[in-house]
Design a protein around this motif. Structure first.
Motif, PDB file in Angstrom:
ATOM      1  N   PHE A   1     -23.133  -2.711 -15.703  1.00  0.00           N
ATOM      2  CA  PHE A   1     -22.363  -3.952 -15.783  1.00  0.00           C
ATOM      3  C   PHE A   1     -22.369  -4.493 -17.214  1.00  0.00           C
ATOM      4  O   PHE A   1     -21.339  -4.929 -17.731  1.00  0.00           O
ATOM      5  CB  PHE A   1     -22.924  -5.000 -14.826  1.00  0.00           C
ATOM      6  N   ILE A   2     -23.533  -4.454 -17.856  1.00  0.00           N
ATOM      7  CA  ILE A   2     -23.635  -4.938 -19.236  1.00  0.00           C
ATOM      8  C   ILE A   2     -22.791  -4.076 -20.174  1.00  0.00           C
ATOM      9  O   ILE A   2     -22.127  -4.596 -21.074  1.00  0.00           O
ATOM     10  CB  ILE A   2     -25.119  -4.974 -19.688  1.00  0.00           C
ATOM     11  N   LYS A   3     -22.793  -2.760 -19.953  1.00  0.00           N
ATOM     12  CA  LYS A   3     -22.049  -1.845 -20.823  1.00  0.00           C
ATOM     13  C   LYS A   3     -20.540  -2.003 -20.694  1.00  0.00           C
ATOM     14  O   LYS A   3     -19.827  -2.062 -21.692  1.00  0.00           O
ATOM     15  CB  LYS A   3     -22.410  -0.393 -20.499  1.00  0.00           C
ATOM     16  N   ILE A   4     -20.026  -2.025 -19.453  1.00  0.00           N
ATOM     17  CA  ILE A   4     -18.569  -2.011 -19.271  1.00  0.00           C
ATOM     18  C   ILE A   4     -17.995  -3.343 -18.798  1.00  0.00           C
ATOM     19  O   ILE A   4     -16.800  -3.458 -18.577  1.00  0.00           O
ATOM     20  CB  ILE A   4     -18.133  -0.879 -18.311  1.00  0.00           C
ATOM     21  N   LYS A   5     -18.859  -4.339 -18.630  1.00  0.00           N
ATOM     22  CA  LYS A   5     -18.423  -5.684 -18.205  1.00  0.00           C
ATOM     23  C   LYS A   5     -17.673  -5.666 -16.881  1.00  0.00           C
ATOM     24  O   LYS A   5     -16.767  -6.449 -16.643  1.00  0.00           O
ATOM     25  CB  LYS A   5     -17.564  -6.349 -19.278  1.00  0.00           C
ATOM     26  N   LYS A   6     -18.064  -4.713 -16.035  1.00  0.00           N
ATOM     27  CA  LYS A   6     -17.428  -4.590 -14.733  1.00  0.00           C
ATOM     28  C   LYS A   6     -18.504  -4.187 -13.723  1.00  0.00           C
ATOM     29  O   LYS A   6     -19.301  -3.294 -13.993  1.00  0.00           O
ATOM     30  CB  LYS A   6     -16.327  -3.533 -14.785  1.00  0.00           C
ATOM     31  N   PHE A   7     -18.500  -4.852 -12.580  1.00  0.00           N
ATOM     32  CA  PHE A   7     -19.476  -4.534 -11.535  1.00  0.00           C
ATOM     33  C   PHE A   7     -19.003  -3.306 -10.765  1.00  0.00           C
ATOM     34  O   PHE A   7     -17.917  -3.306 -10.199  1.00  0.00           O
ATOM     35  CB  PHE A   7     -19.645  -5.727 -10.586  1.00  0.00           C
ATOM     36  N   ASP A   8     -19.815  -2.260 -10.781  1.00  0.00           N
ATOM     37  CA  ASP A   8     -19.476  -1.014 -10.095  1.00  0.00           C
ATOM     38  C   ASP A   8     -20.638  -0.618  -9.192  1.00  0.00           C
ATOM     39  O   ASP A   8     -21.608  -0.014  -9.644  1.00  0.00           O
ATOM     40  CB  ASP A   8     -19.185   0.086 -11.110  1.00  0.00           C
TER      41      ASP A   8
END
Length: 144
Positions: A30-37
């Motif tokens: 989440f921190i890396k791509i700013k998206k919750f996966d």
């Protein structure tokens, strides 16, 4: 050794450890791509190694049980052997298989590609080892 949490700690502590490792992977992703996966919770590879975490947690807990509750030393020995196998697989074998898959995919002339499984880097494995140790020590301190 009648306490449930001590008796079954060799199952509970490693499960907590690997679940925490997988949750940390989601947070890092989440921190890396700013998206919750949420799918990254089951992803192979990345930081920290769930393999290293669960195997280390089991080994540390069994060492504790040997020293304080007189379990059979052979259980510690078996756990140590499995720890080495798990780490060797996570860092060495799966990483190499992933590299081979990439090369074979480049050589293939079809659209059907092999799955590229990621192994762990040394730092990811070390992070998993540290996590396994910390989780198990905290677990022991809480249930003691």
């Amino acid at each position: 050794m009648s306490n449930f949490w001590i008796k079954y700690g060799s199952i509970i502590a490693p499960i907590i450890s690997v679940l925490l490792a997988q949750i940390i992977k989601v947070i890092i992703q989440f921190i890396k791509i700013k998206k919750f996966d949420i799918k990254s919770i089951a992803k192979n590879g990345s930081m920290p190694s769930g393999h290293a975490s669960i195997a280390t947690s089991l080994l540390i807990y069994l060492i504790y049980m040997y020293k304080h509750h007189n379990i059979d030393i052979n259980l510690v020995g078996i756990s140590l052997v499995l720890w080495f196998i798990t780490l060797r697989d996570a860092v060495g074998v799966r990483k190499m298989v992933g590299k081979h898959s990439e090369v074979l995919n480049d050589l293939q002339e079809t659209d059907k590609k092999l799955s590229v499984n990621e192994g762990h880097t040394i730092p990811e494995a070390i992070a998993g080892i540290i996590l396994g140790i910390l989780v198990t020590i905290i677990y022991i301190l809480i249930v003691k």
